[in-house]
Design a protein around this motif. Structure first.
Motif, PDB file in Angstrom:
ATOM      1  N   ALA A 112       3.885  -5.499 -23.607  1.00 33.91           N
ATOM      2  CA  ALA A 112       4.372  -5.457 -25.001  1.00 33.91           C
ATOM      3  C   ALA A 112       4.580  -4.204 -25.633  1.00 33.91           C
ATOM      4  CB  ALA A 112       3.184  -5.990 -25.972  1.00 33.91           C
ATOM      5  N   PRO A 113       5.577  -4.028 -26.262  1.00 32.38           N
ATOM      6  CA  PRO A 113       5.802  -2.623 -26.825  1.00 32.38           C
ATOM      7  C   PRO A 113       4.613  -2.087 -27.220  1.00 32.38           C
ATOM      8  CG  PRO A 113       7.320  -4.198 -28.084  1.00 32.38           C
ATOM      9  CD  PRO A 113       6.575  -5.201 -26.701  1.00 32.38           C
ATOM     10  N   ASN A 114       4.654  -0.891 -27.295  1.00 34.66           N
ATOM     11  CA  ASN A 114       3.311  -0.321 -27.898  1.00 34.66           C
ATOM     12  C   ASN A 114       3.585   1.035 -28.316  1.00 34.66           C
ATOM     13  OD1 ASN A 114       1.700   1.374 -25.890  1.00 34.66           O
ATOM     14  ND2 ASN A 114       2.992  -0.324 -24.786  1.00 34.66           N
ATOM     15  N   SER A 115       2.790   1.689 -29.351  1.00 33.40           N
ATOM     16  CA  SER A 115       3.059   2.973 -29.658  1.00 33.40           C
ATOM     17  C   SER A 115       2.827   4.112 -28.818  1.00 33.40           C
ATOM     18  CB  SER A 115       2.127   3.250 -31.044  1.00 33.40           C
ATOM     19  OG  SER A 115       2.319   4.380 -31.348  1.00 33.40           O
ATOM     20  N   CYS A 116       3.902   4.866 -28.378  1.00 33.53           N
ATOM     21  CA  CYS A 116       3.822   6.069 -27.524  1.00 33.53           C
ATOM     22  C   CYS A 116       3.006   5.578 -26.146  1.00 33.53           C
ATOM     23  CB  CYS A 116       2.800   7.235 -28.092  1.00 33.53           C
ATOM     24  SG  CYS A 116       3.719   8.095 -29.222  1.00 33.53           S
ATOM     25  N   ASN A 117       3.263   4.317 -25.804  1.00 34.22           N
ATOM     26  CA  ASN A 117       2.711   3.844 -24.613  1.00 34.22           C
ATOM     27  C   ASN A 117       1.208   4.078 -24.227  1.00 34.22           C
ATOM     28  OD1 ASN A 117       2.966   2.003 -22.402  1.00 34.22           O
ATOM     29  ND2 ASN A 117       3.920   3.500 -21.197  1.00 34.22           N
ATOM     30  N   LEU A 118       0.510   4.125 -25.453  1.00 37.17           N
ATOM     31  CA  LEU A 118      -0.835   4.582 -25.414  1.00 37.17           C
ATOM     32  C   LEU A 118      -1.635   3.220 -25.107  1.00 37.17           C
ATOM     33  CD1 LEU A 118      -1.037   7.485 -27.743  1.00 37.17           C
ATOM     34  CD2 LEU A 118      -1.402   7.396 -25.005  1.00 37.17           C
TER      35      LEU A 118
ATOM     36  N   TRP B 178      -2.395   1.482 -36.858  1.00 39.15           N
ATOM     37  CA  TRP B 178      -1.504   1.953 -35.668  1.00 39.15           C
ATOM     38  C   TRP B 178      -2.021   1.071 -34.293  1.00 39.15           C
ATOM     39  CZ3 TRP B 178      -3.841   4.303 -31.144  1.00 39.15           C
ATOM     40  CH2 TRP B 178      -2.654   4.740 -30.447  1.00 39.15           C
ATOM     41  N   ALA B 179      -3.353   1.133 -33.961  1.00 39.49           N
ATOM     42  CA  ALA B 179      -3.735   0.082 -32.941  1.00 39.49           C
ATOM     43  C   ALA B 179      -3.508  -1.602 -33.315  1.00 39.49           C
ATOM     44  CB  ALA B 179      -5.344   0.412 -32.675  1.00 39.49           C
ATOM     45  N   VAL B 180      -3.615  -1.664 -34.358  1.00 40.37           N
ATOM     46  CA  VAL B 180      -3.549  -3.233 -34.665  1.00 40.37           C
ATOM     47  C   VAL B 180      -2.005  -3.638 -34.381  1.00 40.37           C
ATOM     48  CG1 VAL B 180      -3.665  -4.881 -36.533  1.00 40.37           C
ATOM     49  CG2 VAL B 180      -5.500  -3.536 -36.248  1.00 40.37           C
ATOM     50  N   LYS B 181      -1.215  -2.891 -34.885  1.00 40.82           N
ATOM     51  CA  LYS B 181       0.351  -3.165 -34.556  1.00 40.82           C
ATOM     52  C   LYS B 181       0.690  -3.373 -33.214  1.00 40.82           C
ATOM     53  CE  LYS B 181       2.051   0.411 -37.290  1.00 40.82           C
ATOM     54  NZ  LYS B 181       3.018   1.260 -37.795  1.00 40.82           N
ATOM     55  N   SER B 182       0.452  -2.442 -32.430  1.00 42.54           N
ATOM     56  CA  SER B 182       0.751  -2.869 -31.082  1.00 42.54           C
ATOM     57  C   SER B 182      -0.240  -3.905 -30.505  1.00 42.54           C
ATOM     58  CB  SER B 182       0.307  -1.426 -30.029  1.00 42.54           C
ATOM     59  OG  SER B 182       1.218  -0.495 -30.801  1.00 42.54           O
ATOM     60  N   THR B 183      -1.284  -4.255 -30.688  1.00 40.65           N
ATOM     61  CA  THR B 183      -2.216  -5.135 -30.185  1.00 40.65           C
ATOM     62  C   THR B 183      -1.715  -6.595 -30.876  1.00 40.65           C
ATOM     63  OG1 THR B 183      -4.030  -3.593 -30.335  1.00 40.65           O
ATOM     64  CG2 THR B 183      -4.531  -6.033 -29.841  1.00 40.65           C
TER      65      THR B 183
ATOM     66  N   ASN C 201       2.829 -11.794 -26.993  1.00 46.04           N
ATOM     67  CA  ASN C 201       3.041 -11.969 -25.713  1.00 46.04           C
ATOM     68  C   ASN C 201       2.254 -13.133 -24.789  1.00 46.04           C
ATOM     69  OD1 ASN C 201       5.261 -10.173 -25.931  1.00 46.04           O
ATOM     70  ND2 ASN C 201       4.355  -8.997 -23.980  1.00 46.04           N
ATOM     71  N   LEU C 202       0.834 -12.672 -25.108  1.00 45.12           N
ATOM     72  CA  LEU C 202      -0.143 -13.603 -24.429  1.00 45.12           C
ATOM     73  C   LEU C 202      -0.031 -14.907 -24.743  1.00 45.12           C
ATOM     74  CD1 LEU C 202      -2.839 -13.263 -22.935  1.00 45.12           C
ATOM     75  CD2 LEU C 202      -4.101 -12.761 -24.892  1.00 45.12           C
ATOM     76  N   MET C 203       0.051 -15.344 -26.200  1.00 43.65           N
ATOM     77  CA  MET C 203       0.311 -16.753 -26.551  1.00 43.65           C
ATOM     78  C   MET C 203       1.625 -17.332 -25.952  1.00 43.65           C
ATOM     79  SD  MET C 203      -0.690 -16.878 -30.421  1.00 43.65           S
ATOM     80  CE  MET C 203      -0.874 -15.092 -30.966  1.00 43.65           C
ATOM     81  N   LEU C 204       2.831 -16.760 -25.640  1.00 39.70           N
ATOM     82  CA  LEU C 204       3.755 -17.089 -25.081  1.00 39.70           C
ATOM     83  C   LEU C 204       3.779 -17.184 -23.646  1.00 39.70           C
ATOM     84  CD1 LEU C 204       6.549 -15.471 -27.530  1.00 39.70           C
ATOM     85  CD2 LEU C 204       5.689 -17.840 -27.422  1.00 39.70           C
ATOM     86  N   ALA C 205       3.143 -16.443 -23.092  1.00 40.89           N
ATOM     87  CA  ALA C 205       2.701 -16.323 -21.702  1.00 40.89           C
ATOM     88  C   ALA C 205       1.946 -17.765 -21.369  1.00 40.89           C
ATOM     89  CB  ALA C 205       2.015 -15.173 -21.236  1.00 40.89           C
ATOM     90  N   PHE C 206       0.941 -18.217 -22.003  1.00 41.48           N
ATOM     91  CA  PHE C 206       0.167 -19.079 -21.695  1.00 41.48           C
ATOM     92  C   PHE C 206       0.890 -20.453 -21.933  1.00 41.48           C
ATOM     93  CE2 PHE C 206      -3.868 -16.760 -22.306  1.00 41.48           C
ATOM     94  CZ  PHE C 206      -4.395 -16.983 -21.012  1.00 41.48           C
ATOM     95  N   GLN C 207       1.660 -20.476 -23.058  1.00 43.21           N
ATOM     96  CA  GLN C 207       2.746 -21.462 -23.419  1.00 43.21           C
ATOM     97  C   GLN C 207       3.742 -21.802 -22.100  1.00 43.21           C
ATOM     98  OE1 GLN C 207       2.460 -23.128 -26.092  1.00 43.21           O
ATOM     99  NE2 GLN C 207       3.810 -24.568 -25.936  1.00 43.21           N
ATOM    100  N   SER C 208       4.112 -20.560 -21.370  1.00 46.33           N
ATOM    101  CA  SER C 208       5.142 -20.944 -20.458  1.00 46.33           C
ATOM    102  C   SER C 208       4.350 -21.536 -19.141  1.00 46.33           C
ATOM    103  CB  SER C 208       5.527 -19.464 -20.099  1.00 46.33           C
ATOM    104  OG  SER C 208       4.853 -18.524 -19.471  1.00 46.33           O
TER     105      SER C 208
END
Ligand SMILES: Cc1cc2nc3c(=O)[nH]c(=O)nc-3n(C[C@H](O)[C@H](O)[C@H](O)COP(=O)(O)O)c2cc1C
Length: 245
Positions: A51-57, A169-174, A180-187
């Protein structure tokens, strides 16, 4: 750990395939007892972390809960809701506290032989200035005052500059990783239900969560059972939610 390749960015998923995947995901509240294979869980977690995330942290962490005894203890913590009877629950945690180590990890795990100087500089100076709020958030307080003065002359990024900002800040990226996790399981043919219906104090105790970790949701995962989706799909009209400028 990961098997990602930069060439993957060229991959193309048709709009119809993406729509089908997104449309097929529903919040499922009843699961069969059939376990979710570890290889599937790993694949989905890898996709979550893309997933995209802030400053890749990458300010997130995940606890994968499959142990029957622990799942049984979690059920009342999740207000005894049906979804929490799933054979797998993943605690999705936002981590406003891991940025310092992440700055070092970027250098350690850099995927090229040489770490570019601008990257070293960013993670050695800029990022720590941005994310360090100091003891009791005092540094953040001083940064806010400094920014107010400097920003009179030019546009500046005002946040995160408090401990509360760091949590957002952390909640946004998470949250992006969780989707992503939900869609991955769906796939993979598995259903999910994100849950915020839990007692956070008890959850922290049962899972022994790091103090600064924010459990943004517990994700129930499994094969769909009977009467699995409670309601028909409902979304408000787009016009109500979108402003075109
Ligand atoms: C942050 C979050 C928390 C949620 N918590 C719960 C929950 O505790 N229990 C539950 O049954 N559903 C929960 N849901 C699922 C929502 O009710 C569901 O996504 C919403 O009704 C839309 O339905 P759909 O996901 O099937 O499109 C949660 C969803 C989100 C995103």
């Amino acid at each position: 750990m990961n098997s990602f390749s930069p060439d993957d960015t060229a991959a193309h998923v048709s709009p119809a395939a993406l729509r089908a995947l997104i449309e097929s995901r529903r919040a499922v509240r009843r699961f069969t007892a059939e376990p979710v294979p570890e290889a599937v869980i790993r694949d989905c977690l890898e996709l979550a972390t893309l997933a995209p995330n802030s400053c890749n942290l990458q300010p997130w962490s995940f606890q994968v809960i499959r142990d029957a005894e622990l799942l049984a203890r979690l059920h009342p913590v999740c207000m005894s809701q049906n979804a929490a009877k799933a054979p797998l629950i993943i605690a999705v945690l936002a981590r406003p506290d891991t940025w310092r180590q992440a700055c070092r990890d970027i250098i350690t795990f850099w995927p090229e032989p040489e770490v570019p100087a601008r990257v070293r500089d960013f993670y050695a100076r800029t990022a720590p200035f941005q994310y360090n709020q100091g003891p009791l958030g005092l540094l953040g307080f001083f940064k806010r005052q400094l920014l107010r003065i400097v920003a009179l002359r030019k546009p500046l990024m005002r946040k995160p500059n408090s401990r509360a900002d760091m949590r957002i800040w952390a909640v946004k990226s998470t949250a992006l990783a969780a989707q992503n996790l939900m869609l991955a399981f769906q796939s993979h043919g598995f259903a999910t239900c994100p849950m915020e219906g839990f007692d956070e104090v008890r959850l922290r105790r049962v899972l022994d969560l790091p103090r600064a970790a924010i459990p943004i949701m517990l994700l129930a995962v499994g094969h769909q059972g009977d009467k699995d989706v409670y309601n028909p799909r409902l979304r408000f009209p787009l016009e109500q939610q979108v402003t075109w400028l």
